[in-house]
Design an enzyme around this catalytic site. Sequence first.
Site: not given
Length: 271
Positions: A2-3
Site C-alpha cells: 500500500p502506498e
Amino acid sequence: MPELPEVETTVRGLARYLDGARIARVEQRRADLRRPFPDGLVQVLTGATVSGMGRRAKYGLVHLDRGQTMVFHLGMSGRWRIEPEELGAHDHLVLETEAGHRLSLCDPRRFGSVDLVDSAELETWPRFAAMGPEPLGDALTAAHLKSALAGRSAAIKLMLLDQRIVAGLGNIYVCEALFRAGIDPRKAAGRVSTAALARLVPAIKAVLGEAIEAGGSTLRDYAQPDGQLGYFSKQFDVYDRTGQPCSVCGAPVQRLAQGGRSTWFCARCQK
Ligand SMILES: [Zn+2]
C-alpha cells in the site's frame, strides 16, 4: 505494498464507520504484527469514542477521546476489512462499533504495525519527528525542496524517497512525478533548477491526487475499505513500462537500478 494513496483511501473508507463512533468491543487475536501490539490496547480502545481520523505519511491515525491516537501502518500486505462475513487466520485486530459495524485489520505477512501514541505528542513521536512535510500539504513547496536538497549530490530520485525530505512518497509516485516534471531521475539533487522544482511540486501533488481519486493504486490485489477485493486500475506513464512508448514523445521507456530499486523514465523527455 500500500502506498500513500491507498492509505488515504483506507482512512477515508474507515472514517465512514469509525469517525465519531464509540468502539464497543475489541478483539486482539495475536500478540504482534511486525512488533508487539501495545500494552493495554484492548482496554484503551474499548469504550472509547473516535474523535477524528487522519494520515501522516503512510500511517493511518485514529484519534480517541481519551487523549490517545491509534497509529496503524499497513506494511506490505495489510488492509482493513469492513463487515467481514467471517474472520480468518490473518484478521489480527477486530473492532466493533456501538452501531454494530465490524472492522478487521487483516495482514497476512504481518509487516504492519499498530501503536498507541499520546495525541498531543504525535509530532514528536520518534517515527514522525524527523519526517519531512506531507506531499499534499502546503508545507511542500519548491522553496522547501530547494533548501532541503541544496548541495546534495545524490540523485534526485533517491532524495525524493528519503522520508526526511518529503514524507510518504514511494517508488511509483516518485517515478511518475519526475516524468511529469521532465526531470532526469539521475540528476544530482542539488543541481535541479528552481524552475524544475517549481514544476516538480505540483507534479507530486497531481500524481498522488489522481491516484487517490482513482481509489489508490497498487501492483497486487488489495481490498478497498468497503470490503471488496479488487485491483486499483490506475494507468501509469512510466512506472513498470519498460520498452513501451513514452506517452509524450513515443521513445521507449527505460528502466535503471537506483539504490537497489527500479526507476522508469523517458530519456528524451526528462533532462
Ligand atoms: Zn518521452
